[in-house]
Design a protein around this motif. Structure first.
Motif, PDB file in Angstrom:
ATOM      1  N   ALA A 118       0.810  -1.225   0.000  1.00 28.75           N
ATOM      2  CA  ALA A 118       0.000   0.000   0.000  1.00 28.75           C
ATOM      3  C   ALA A 118       0.831   1.257   0.000  1.00 28.75           C
ATOM      4  O   ALA A 118       0.330   2.342  -0.064  1.00 28.75           O
ATOM      5  CB  ALA A 118      -0.925  -0.003   1.207  1.00 28.75           C
ATOM      6  N   GLY A 119       2.107   1.171   0.055  1.00 28.61           N
ATOM      7  CA  GLY A 119       2.949   2.359   0.092  1.00 28.61           C
ATOM      8  C   GLY A 119       4.350   1.962   0.434  1.00 28.61           C
ATOM      9  O   GLY A 119       4.734   0.800   0.395  1.00 28.61           O
ATOM     10  N   GLY A 120       5.171   2.945   0.780  1.00 27.68           N
ATOM     11  CA  GLY A 120       6.552   2.655   1.092  1.00 27.68           C
ATOM     12  C   GLY A 120       6.709   2.033   2.443  1.00 27.68           C
ATOM     13  O   GLY A 120       5.790   1.876   3.221  1.00 27.68           O
ATOM     14  N   GLY A 121       7.926   1.622   2.763  1.00 29.70           N
ATOM     15  CA  GLY A 121       8.211   1.061   4.073  1.00 29.70           C
ATOM     16  C   GLY A 121       8.378  -0.438   4.000  1.00 29.70           C
ATOM     17  O   GLY A 121       7.843  -1.113   3.134  1.00 29.70           O
ATOM     18  N   SER A 122       9.140  -0.991   4.939  1.00 28.33           N
ATOM     19  CA  SER A 122       9.356  -2.427   4.963  1.00 28.33           C
ATOM     20  C   SER A 122       8.335  -3.087   5.862  1.00 28.33           C
ATOM     21  O   SER A 122       7.853  -2.518   6.821  1.00 28.33           O
ATOM     22  CB  SER A 122      10.769  -2.714   5.486  1.00 28.33           C
ATOM     23  OG  SER A 122      10.917  -2.204   6.790  1.00 28.33           O
ATOM     24  N   ARG A 123       8.017  -4.353   5.554  1.00 29.25           N
ATOM     25  CA  ARG A 123       7.029  -5.093   6.307  1.00 29.25           C
ATOM     26  C   ARG A 123       7.500  -6.512   6.516  1.00 29.25           C
ATOM     27  O   ARG A 123       8.249  -7.062   5.718  1.00 29.25           O
ATOM     28  CB  ARG A 123       5.702  -5.106   5.565  1.00 29.25           C
ATOM     29  CG  ARG A 123       5.219  -3.689   5.289  1.00 29.25           C
ATOM     30  CD  ARG A 123       4.128  -3.711   4.266  1.00 29.25           C
ATOM     31  NE  ARG A 123       3.822  -2.318   3.903  1.00 29.25           N
ATOM     32  CZ  ARG A 123       2.898  -1.982   3.046  1.00 29.25           C
ATOM     33  NH1 ARG A 123       2.181  -2.892   2.471  1.00 29.25           N
ATOM     34  NH2 ARG A 123       2.671  -0.728   2.766  1.00 29.25           N
ATOM     35  N   ASP A 124       7.024  -7.084   7.590  1.00 27.99           N
ATOM     36  CA  ASP A 124       7.368  -8.470   7.867  1.00 27.99           C
ATOM     37  C   ASP A 124       6.493  -9.431   7.073  1.00 27.99           C
ATOM     38  O   ASP A 124       6.845 -10.577   6.871  1.00 27.99           O
ATOM     39  CB  ASP A 124       7.213  -8.758   9.366  1.00 27.99           C
ATOM     40  CG  ASP A 124       8.190  -7.939  10.195  1.00 27.99           C
ATOM     41  OD1 ASP A 124       9.262  -7.622   9.669  1.00 27.99           O
ATOM     42  OD2 ASP A 124       7.857  -7.619  11.356  1.00 27.99           O
ATOM     43  N   ARG A 125       5.313  -8.958   6.621  1.00 24.18           N
ATOM     44  CA  ARG A 125       4.392  -9.805   5.876  1.00 24.18           C
ATOM     45  C   ARG A 125       4.007  -9.112   4.584  1.00 24.18           C
ATOM     46  O   ARG A 125       4.106  -7.902   4.452  1.00 24.18           O
ATOM     47  CB  ARG A 125       3.108 -10.062   6.683  1.00 24.18           C
ATOM     48  CG  ARG A 125       3.295 -10.771   8.021  1.00 24.18           C
ATOM     49  CD  ARG A 125       1.965 -10.792   8.740  1.00 24.18           C
ATOM     50  NE  ARG A 125       2.087 -11.347  10.084  1.00 24.18           N
ATOM     51  CZ  ARG A 125       1.750 -12.582  10.401  1.00 24.18           C
ATOM     52  NH1 ARG A 125       1.318 -13.393   9.470  1.00 24.18           N
ATOM     53  NH2 ARG A 125       1.864 -13.017  11.650  1.00 24.18           N
ATOM     54  N   ALA A 126       3.540  -9.919   3.616  1.00 24.51           N
ATOM     55  CA  ALA A 126       2.985  -9.326   2.402  1.00 24.51           C
ATOM     56  C   ALA A 126       1.657  -8.668   2.749  1.00 24.51           C
ATOM     57  O   ALA A 126       0.869  -9.183   3.525  1.00 24.51           O
ATOM     58  CB  ALA A 126       2.782 -10.411   1.347  1.00 24.51           C
ATOM     59  N   ALA A 127       1.391  -7.512   2.158  1.00 22.30           N
ATOM     60  CA  ALA A 127       0.187  -6.752   2.490  1.00 22.30           C
ATOM     61  C   ALA A 127      -1.001  -7.249   1.677  1.00 22.30           C
ATOM     62  O   ALA A 127      -0.869  -7.545   0.493  1.00 22.30           O
ATOM     63  CB  ALA A 127       0.425  -5.272   2.215  1.00 22.30           C
ATOM     64  N   PRO A 128      -2.176  -7.357   2.278  1.00 26.88           N
ATOM     65  CA  PRO A 128      -3.365  -7.748   1.512  1.00 26.88           C
ATOM     66  C   PRO A 128      -3.793  -6.626   0.581  1.00 26.88           C
ATOM     67  O   PRO A 128      -3.657  -5.438   0.897  1.00 26.88           O
ATOM     68  CB  PRO A 128      -4.405  -8.005   2.588  1.00 26.88           C
ATOM     69  CG  PRO A 128      -3.980  -7.145   3.740  1.00 26.88           C
ATOM     70  CD  PRO A 128      -2.470  -7.120   3.697  1.00 26.88           C
ATOM     71  N   TYR A 129      -4.321  -7.003  -0.569  1.00 28.13           N
ATOM     72  CA  TYR A 129      -4.788  -6.013  -1.532  1.00 28.13           C
ATOM     73  C   TYR A 129      -6.027  -5.296  -0.995  1.00 28.13           C
ATOM     74  O   TYR A 129      -6.157  -4.089  -1.126  1.00 28.13           O
ATOM     75  CB  TYR A 129      -5.112  -6.725  -2.840  1.00 28.13           C
ATOM     76  CG  TYR A 129      -5.021  -5.868  -4.067  1.00 28.13           C
ATOM     77  CD1 TYR A 129      -3.796  -5.600  -4.668  1.00 28.13           C
ATOM     78  CD2 TYR A 129      -6.168  -5.321  -4.637  1.00 28.13           C
ATOM     79  CE1 TYR A 129      -3.714  -4.817  -5.797  1.00 28.13           C
ATOM     80  CE2 TYR A 129      -6.096  -4.543  -5.773  1.00 28.13           C
ATOM     81  CZ  TYR A 129      -4.873  -4.287  -6.349  1.00 28.13           C
ATOM     82  OH  TYR A 129      -4.788  -3.500  -7.461  1.00 28.13           O
ATOM     83  N   PHE A 130      -6.947  -6.059  -0.388  1.00 26.24           N
ATOM     84  CA  PHE A 130      -8.130  -5.448   0.216  1.00 26.24           C
ATOM     85  C   PHE A 130      -8.420  -6.126   1.551  1.00 26.24           C
ATOM     86  O   PHE A 130      -7.989  -7.256   1.806  1.00 26.24           O
ATOM     87  CB  PHE A 130      -9.357  -5.537  -0.712  1.00 26.24           C
ATOM     88  CG  PHE A 130      -9.904  -6.929  -0.900  1.00 26.24           C
ATOM     89  CD1 PHE A 130     -10.897  -7.429  -0.068  1.00 26.24           C
ATOM     90  CD2 PHE A 130      -9.432  -7.745  -1.924  1.00 26.24           C
ATOM     91  CE1 PHE A 130     -11.403  -8.710  -0.238  1.00 26.24           C
ATOM     92  CE2 PHE A 130      -9.939  -9.028  -2.100  1.00 26.24           C
ATOM     93  CZ  PHE A 130     -10.914  -9.518  -1.253  1.00 26.24           C
ATOM     94  N   PHE A 131      -9.160  -5.415   2.403  1.00 25.15           N
ATOM     95  CA  PHE A 131      -9.563  -5.911   3.723  1.00 25.15           C
ATOM     96  C   PHE A 131     -11.069  -6.057   3.714  1.00 25.15           C
ATOM     97  O   PHE A 131     -11.796  -5.084   3.494  1.00 25.15           O
ATOM     98  CB  PHE A 131      -9.122  -4.918   4.803  1.00 25.15           C
ATOM     99  CG  PHE A 131      -9.391  -5.363   6.224  1.00 25.15           C
ATOM    100  CD1 PHE A 131      -8.351  -5.790   7.037  1.00 25.15           C
ATOM    101  CD2 PHE A 131     -10.679  -5.342   6.756  1.00 25.15           C
ATOM    102  CE1 PHE A 131      -8.584  -6.193   8.354  1.00 25.15           C
ATOM    103  CE2 PHE A 131     -10.925  -5.747   8.055  1.00 25.15           C
ATOM    104  CZ  PHE A 131      -9.868  -6.178   8.857  1.00 25.15           C
ATOM    105  N   LEU A 132     -11.560  -7.288   3.946  1.00 26.35           N
ATOM    106  CA  LEU A 132     -13.005  -7.506   4.017  1.00 26.35           C
ATOM    107  C   LEU A 132     -13.448  -7.395   5.471  1.00 26.35           C
ATOM    108  O   LEU A 132     -13.056  -8.185   6.327  1.00 26.35           O
ATOM    109  CB  LEU A 132     -13.374  -8.880   3.464  1.00 26.35           C
ATOM    110  CG  LEU A 132     -14.884  -9.174   3.456  1.00 26.35           C
ATOM    111  CD1 LEU A 132     -15.608  -8.267   2.464  1.00 26.35           C
ATOM    112  CD2 LEU A 132     -15.160 -10.635   3.134  1.00 26.35           C
TER     113      LEU A 132
END
Length: 450
Positions: free
Chosen positions: A5-19
């Motif tokens: 969803a934007g910059g920055g590092s993450r420990d997990r892959a980000a979901p495309y959408f949140f239900l």
């Protein structure tokens, strides 16, 4: 296309959408999980999003809480998914807007959009894409949902009439179901491609996030007023950078924010399901400080520099002179502002002196002594200030009993339920006699349900 969803590092892959959806409880322990159909809808939606994008391996198309494993920290996972997802999909149903958890999810995500706008990134596209599980009458929609103005009929008339639950359960509407899910997936992908929403705070404590949905009933009101200097009337040694020609143009968090603070605050309050009246305290004081019960809870954004002027000091003295705890006081302060840093100790002492009557929580909310040093700190404090103002308002507001003659309250009498001396078969009790200690509990009238 990345699933981030934007910059920055993450420990997990980000979901495309949140239900975001409201759980339906079982009527009987042996019943099939009633949320089975929501899971099927979620899988179908994910399949379409995967086909419509080039999401890399390991990047989930969507997130729903059913995916979490037993023993996994659910609060941390929810906060993380809400902080990194690109699109928020609330699944409307009668239960949805009564769910505190769904309200928290909505507010946590919408806060990212408000911050994005305040940093000069206004967008004509909302990152919230609602879906109908069961149609909800417009009068049941809270303010945040009502303001979306989403045309559900664009996904098909049958969908607008029945929602996804009706389409998925009725065999003859199978075609319409497939079409509506596909069109929703296209809408999610288009919104994600047209917006660049920054990440939220994955470390936020999920249970401390307020709900975006207020109680059922008439819309709640909130006054958001600002006491600040203007560029035409500045104290000595104060530069004009944070000010405009009117007090409501005050922006203490420059350059992190390019938006007047009162507009930023009003948007956050609207996302807490309030109708907001925005104004300047100099003009609002006559109404907000009027004697008698309050007409609405209030939020005052106070510039410490305004307290160096005689008129600003007099206005805050009036606020604190009487018991008005339904007006919460927030004190933004930007230590990186060179003028403010040079006079921080002096201005803090002035503010502490003026606000001294508000030392106790019962006197009304006020910001910590050091002020709110960043826009993020302001965002975190605002829900607490709003909650305190609402709580005190309810305790002090004028009540309106129903019209017409009152009826006697039932009382517990030695012989059973009755209405005092007129109860059949019971002798009248003298009004000048005090009940014995053993009778006091029995003679206490019940409170009538509102």
């Amino acid at each position: 296309m990345s699933g981030f969803a934007g910059g920055g590092s993450r420990d997990r892959a980000a979901p495309y959408f949140f239900l975001s959806y409201a759980h339906t409880p079982k009527n009987h322990p042996d019943d099939r999980d009633p949320n089975h159909w929501v899971e099927r809808f979620f899988r179908d939606l994910c399949d379409h999003v995967l086909q419509l994008t080039s999401l890399p391996a390991g990047v989930p198309a969507g997130f729903m809480d059913k995916q979490m494993q037993p023993g996994e920290g659910w609060q941390e996972r929810l906060s993380e998914a809400l902080s990194y997802c690109r699109v928020f999909v609330p699944l409307y149903s009668p239960r949805y807007f009564l769910s505190e958890q769904c309200g928290r999810e909505w507010f946590a995500f919408s806060q990212r959009g408000v911050n994005h706008q305040s940093r000069g990134n206004a967008s004509s596209v909302s990152e919230i894409v609602p879906a109908l599980w069961v149609p909800v009458p417009p009068k049941q929609l809270p303010q945040p949902a009502e303001r979306l103005q989403f045309n559900h009929a664009s996904f098909g008339e049958e969908y607008a009439d029945e929602g996804f639950y009706g389409l998925i359960k009725l065999q003859y509407l199978r075609e319409q179901y497939e079409r509506a899910v596909y069109l929703l997936a296209k809408r999610i992908v288009r919104v994600a491609e047209e917006t660049t929403l920054p990440d939220g705070d994955p470390q936020q404590e999920y249970l401390s996030v307020p709900s975006a949905f207020g109680p059922p009933g008439p819309a709640r009101q909130m006054d958001v007023s600002v006491l600040a200097c203007s560029s035409t009337e500045l104290p000595e040694n104060r530069g004009p950078d944070c000010y405009g020609t009117h007090a409501r143009e005050w922006n203490p968090y420059r350059p992190d924010s390019s938006r007047p603070l009162v507009e930023h605050a009003a948007e956050l309050v609207r996302n807490l399901d309030y109708q907001v009246k925005v104004g300047e305290f100099e003009a609002d004081a006559g109404r907000m400080l009027a004697p008698g019960p309050p007409s609405a809870p209030g939020l005052l954004l106070m510039d410490r520099w305004a307290l160096t002027t005689r008129h600003g000091r007099e206005l805050v003295d009036r606020l604190c002179a009487e018991d008005r705890p339904w007006i919460s006081v927030m004190v933004p302060w930007n230590r990186s502002d060179p003028d403010s840093a040079a006079r921080e100790t002096e201005l803090r002492e002035i503010a502490d002196t003026v606000l001294a009557p508000r030392q106790l929580e019962s006197a009304g909310h006020r910001s910590p002594g050091g002020g709110l040093l960043t826009l993020e700190a302001f965002n975190q404090e605002l829900p607490r200030a709003v909650e305190a103002a609402e709580r005190h308002y309810k305790a002090h507001a004028r009540t309106f009993p129903p019209e017409g003659p009152s009826t006697p309250l039932p009382r517990v009498l030695p012989g059973g339920m009755g209405y005092g001396a007129d109860a059949p078969g019971l002798p009248a009790q003298r009004t000048d006699e005090k009940p014995s200690t053993s009778e006091k509990g029995e003679d206490t009238p019940y409170e009538r349900e509102p």
